[in-house]
Design a protein around this motif. Structure first.
Motif, short mmCIF file in Angstrom:
data_model
loop_
_atom_site.label_atom_id
_atom_site.label_comp_id
_atom_site.label_asym_id
_atom_site.label_seq_id
_atom_site.Cartn_x
_atom_site.Cartn_y
_atom_site.Cartn_z
N TYR A 373 0.84 -1.20 0.00
CA TYR A 373 0.00 0.00 0.00
C TYR A 373 0.88 1.25 0.00
O TYR A 373 0.65 2.20 -0.77
CB TYR A 373 -0.91 -0.03 1.22
N LEU A 374 1.89 1.28 0.85
CA LEU A 374 2.79 2.44 0.91
C LEU A 374 3.59 2.57 -0.39
O LEU A 374 3.86 3.69 -0.86
CB LEU A 374 3.73 2.31 2.11
N TRP A 690 -7.24 1.52 4.51
CA TRP A 690 -5.96 1.16 5.11
C TRP A 690 -5.96 -0.34 5.41
O TRP A 690 -6.94 -0.87 5.91
CB TRP A 690 -5.74 1.95 6.40
N PRO A 691 -4.88 -1.05 5.04
CA PRO A 691 -4.83 -2.51 5.29
C PRO A 691 -4.88 -2.80 6.78
O PRO A 691 -3.90 -2.55 7.51
CB PRO A 691 -3.50 -2.93 4.67
N VAL A 692 -6.00 -3.32 7.27
CA VAL A 692 -6.17 -3.59 8.70
C VAL A 692 -5.37 -4.81 9.10
O VAL A 692 -4.63 -4.81 10.09
CB VAL A 692 -7.66 -3.78 9.03
N ASN A 693 -5.50 -5.88 8.32
CA ASN A 693 -4.79 -7.13 8.63
C ASN A 693 -3.49 -7.16 7.83
O ASN A 693 -3.49 -7.34 6.61
CB ASN A 693 -5.65 -8.34 8.26
N ALA A 694 -2.38 -6.96 8.53
CA ALA A 694 -1.08 -6.97 7.85
C ALA A 694 -0.71 -8.40 7.50
O ALA A 694 -0.76 -9.28 8.34
CB ALA A 694 -0.02 -6.34 8.74
N ARG A 695 -0.35 -8.60 6.23
CA ARG A 695 0.08 -9.91 5.76
C ARG A 695 1.45 -9.80 5.13
O ARG A 695 1.88 -8.70 4.77
CB ARG A 695 -0.93 -10.45 4.74
N PRO A 696 2.16 -10.90 4.97
CA PRO A 696 3.50 -10.82 4.39
C PRO A 696 3.45 -10.15 3.02
O PRO A 696 2.59 -10.40 2.20
CB PRO A 696 3.92 -12.29 4.27
#
Length: 703
Positions: A373-374, A690-696
């Motif tokens: 996302y960033l 915004w990505p709530v659940n951070a994944r690899p």
């Protein structure tokens, strides 16, 4: 008889009773009339069967359910009942049917009906346009022409295939009614035409299968050994063996030999079908050509027709086999007259190939975790920075007041150069992404039949929305303030404005939500989608013609750059040809299409969210802070918001629709997933921004 037929038509128009119409038609039947008159009579009879109307119920045959389900069956029963009560009419009708079968070319119907005559796609396309304008004449001694005039709707195949056994038996008995056994021409069996048509089809299948177009795509290294193993090579000899076994059986030989040859021919036809599937797979991997797809599709149709003919020939005593064959001929003949069917059947593989390229590319533009996302925000910010230069050059071009087409060309070159710069710097333009990401979403529909698949699909949709929002935000949030700053700096250094105050007011007014801005924004979305199609086509063309191999082994390139350098150049071209073509065509379309459409049809201007946001930034710098009090400024801001929505929504919707159609997915199946998407949105609304659940992270996904 011709005058009698004209009299019948007048009586038919005057009478609303279907039974009276039939009586008038049967009364003028004449088996000794000219061929054209007998053909016209049979065509009118067929139209009476499926045109509708009421008939008197047949005694002892009260089939009310059948009348509701298949009214054509009821009228056929009534026709046969009337003929049974009038032997003279029945003899004339039977004579007409036998004479038409005897005097017409039946092979044209069995072998060619529904098959394109031309060997190339555009020739077949012209053939169908020509057939729609010039229907066949009934005086042609051609059963396919009579068939086309008798059965004018595709629905005719349904009621023919559903004919009950008793009706089929009575129709067969009608053909043999008062048959003159002393005349050898009267009893010529139709099975001979079936066998001749089957021989014709197997020769055509073998010829196409052994052509270089097909043979080079079967994937066998040893061509000589492969030729002997190919079913196309053995097909013609198998057909000759079948005909020899048939002649031997008629002479009293062992009938088991014929059955063995028939089964062997069936096996070869199955192997030919598998080979065509392998050719389609090869095309899909190595580039699609519409003309090659057309030839392979026609060969597959011939294989299917040969199997139908073989079934009907072996089951000559089964009336249902004949009805199934006639129904298949009606359906194929009707499909052969449809331009839409030709386009759909031959462009579907190319569309799927283009869609798959877009899906592979679109996967890089979906940010599924925070790192991606960033990274997307940084790419979008870079794209916005390049767009600042694009906006300034655009104002310089429009300020020169050139001729419309020249101005459009220069604007297109400006856009294309900017898009190419973004491509090679790995920056992102928000509105280009939806047309690429939609096929990626559609591809995930293949696995949406399980709860895990549905969850994966919904997560991809949410990630897509979040990524598009980030891309638009990154573009606009950089291009707007930088354009404003450039205008202020320009004024401070040169004591002049990039555009005049009048032009600034006109710019704000042209972007207003009240007006044609939403319509222009939607049309711009169509151009964005079109560029993705051209990019996919370019990638397919590059692979199909093996341009990378030609570059790698080019003698001059290898002498100049060395073998490794030539290979690197080939890989560079392979990786960038689609992006370069897509960006150049998009830029030229954004510049030239509005000029062309405005000159020929209606006024049209490009409304692109990033370019328009930069233009508003320049206009605000020219007008100063007083512009914030102007209603036209805020209407222009609202118009830019509508552009962001419509640019993205229209290009995504068109790409998604094409992707779904190319994968043959049902609309109801796609529509059932909407509820799952809305549930995810209501449960986790923050996940949209915004990505709530951070994944690899997957570093190779966003490039």
């Amino acid at each position: 008889m011709f005058r009698s037929l004209q009299t019948f038509v007048k009586k038919w128009r005057a009478s609303r009773n279907s039974g009276h119409q039939l009586d008038a038609l049967l009364a003028i039947a004449d088996q000794h009339a000219q061929y054209a008159e007998r053909s016209e009579w049979l065509i009118e009879l067929a139209h009476w069967i499926h045109r509708g109307g009421t008939v008197q119920p047949v005694a002892q045959e009260p089939l009310a359910d059948e009348a509701r389900r298949q009214p054509e069956h009821t009228r056929l029963r009534y026709l046969l009942h009337v003929l049974d009560r009038n032997p003279l009419w029945k003899a004339n009708v039977a004579g007409i049917l036998r004479a038409l079968l005897r005097e017409s070319d039946g092979i044209s119907l069995l072998c060619d009906a529904g098959m394109p005559v031309h060997s190339a796609f555009f020739g077949a396309l012209f053939e169908r346009f020509e057939a729609s304008l010039i229907p066949p004449a009934p005086n042609r001694r051609d059963l396919a022409a009579i068939f086309t005039l008798m059965f004018t709707a595709a629905e005719d195949a349904d009621w023919i295939a559903a004919l009950p056994t008793d009706l089929l038996t009575r129709i067969r008995d009608l053909f043999t009614y008062e048959l003159d056994s002393g005349n050898p021409r009267e009893g010529v069996p139709f099975s001979l035409d079936l066998l001749a048509a089957l021989h014709n089809l197997t020769c055509q299948i073998s010829s196409t299968g052994l052509s270089q177009t097909v043979r080079s795509r079967l994937g066998d290294a040893d061509v000589r050994v492969a030729m002997e193993k190919q079913p196309f090579y053995r097909l013609t000899r198998a057909m000759l063996a079948l005909e020899s076994a048939h002649q031997a059986e008629e002479a009293g030989a062992d009938p088991g030999k014929l059955l063995h040859e028939v089964n062997y021919l069936r096996v070869l036809l199955d192997e030919c079908r598998i080979a065509t599937d392998n050719v389609f797979s090869h095309l899909y991997r190595n580039g699609v050509s519409v003309d090659i797809v057309f030839q392979i599709e026609r060969m597959r149709m011939r294989i299917q027709r040969a199997e139908h003919l073989l079934d009907a020939w072996m089951a000559s005593d089964d009336p249902h086999a004949s009805s199934r064959l006639v129904a298949e001929l009606v359906k194929a003949n009707h499909a052969s007259q449809s331009v839409a069917h030709l386009m759909r059947s031959n462009f579907s593989l190319l569309a799927r190939k283009v869609v798959e390229y877009s899906a592979d590319t679109g996967e890089h533009y979906i940010a599924r975790d925070r790192a991606e996302y960033l990274k997307m925000l940084r790419m979008a910010a870079g794209g916005g920075l390049v767009t600042v230069v694009t906006v300034c050059v655009k104002f310089a071009i429009t300020g020169a007041h050139l001729q419309t087409m020249l101005e459009g060309l220069l604007a297109g070159v400006n856009y294309a150069a900017s898009f190419l710069l973004m491509h090679f710097l790995h920056f992102s333009l928000a509105t280009k992404q939806p047309a690429m990401t939609a096929p990626t979403i559609a591809r995930e529909l293949d696995g949406a039949g399980t709860p895990e698949g549905v969850d994966s699909f919904v997560s991809s949709v949410v990630a897509l929305i979040r990524t598009q929002a980030a891309a638009v935000f990154g573009n606009v949030m950089l291009v707007f303030p930088v354009c404003l700053g450039v205008q202020l700096l320009w004024h401070a250094v040169f004591h002049a404005n990039i555009i005049s105050p009048e032009k600034a007011h006109a710019t704000l007014h042209s972007f207003s939500l009240i007006g044609p801005t939403p319509f222009y924004a939607a049309l711009t979305g169509v151009l964005l989608w079109s560029s993705s199609l051209l990019a996919g086509w370019a990638d397919n063309w590059f692979v199909l013609h093996r341009v990378a191999d030609a570059l790698s082994y080019n003698r001059r390139l290898r002498m100049t750059l060395g073998p490794a350098g030539a290979a690197r150049l080939a890989n560079f071209c392979r990786s960038n040809v689609a992006g370069v073509v897509g960006n150049i065509t998009l830029g030229l379309m954004l510049g030239l299409v509005p000029a062309i459409v405005s000159a020929l049809a209606f006024s049209f201007e490009v409304r692109h969210v990033t370019l328009s946001a930069g233009s508003i930034g320049v206009a605000l710098g020219v007008l100063g802070s007083s512009a914030l009090d102007l209603p036209e400024f805020w209407w222009a801001i609202a118009g830019v918001c509508s552009m962001a929505i419509l640019n993205v929504a229209v290009s995504f919707a068109l790409a998604f629709h094409m992707a779904v159609r190319s994968r043959d997915l049902r609309r109801n199946y796609v529509r059932s997933l909407r509820g799952a998407i809305w549930r995810r949105v209501f449960q986790q609304p923050l996940d949209l921004v915004w990505p709530v659940n951070a994944r690899p992270a997957h570093p190779d996904r966003v490039q």
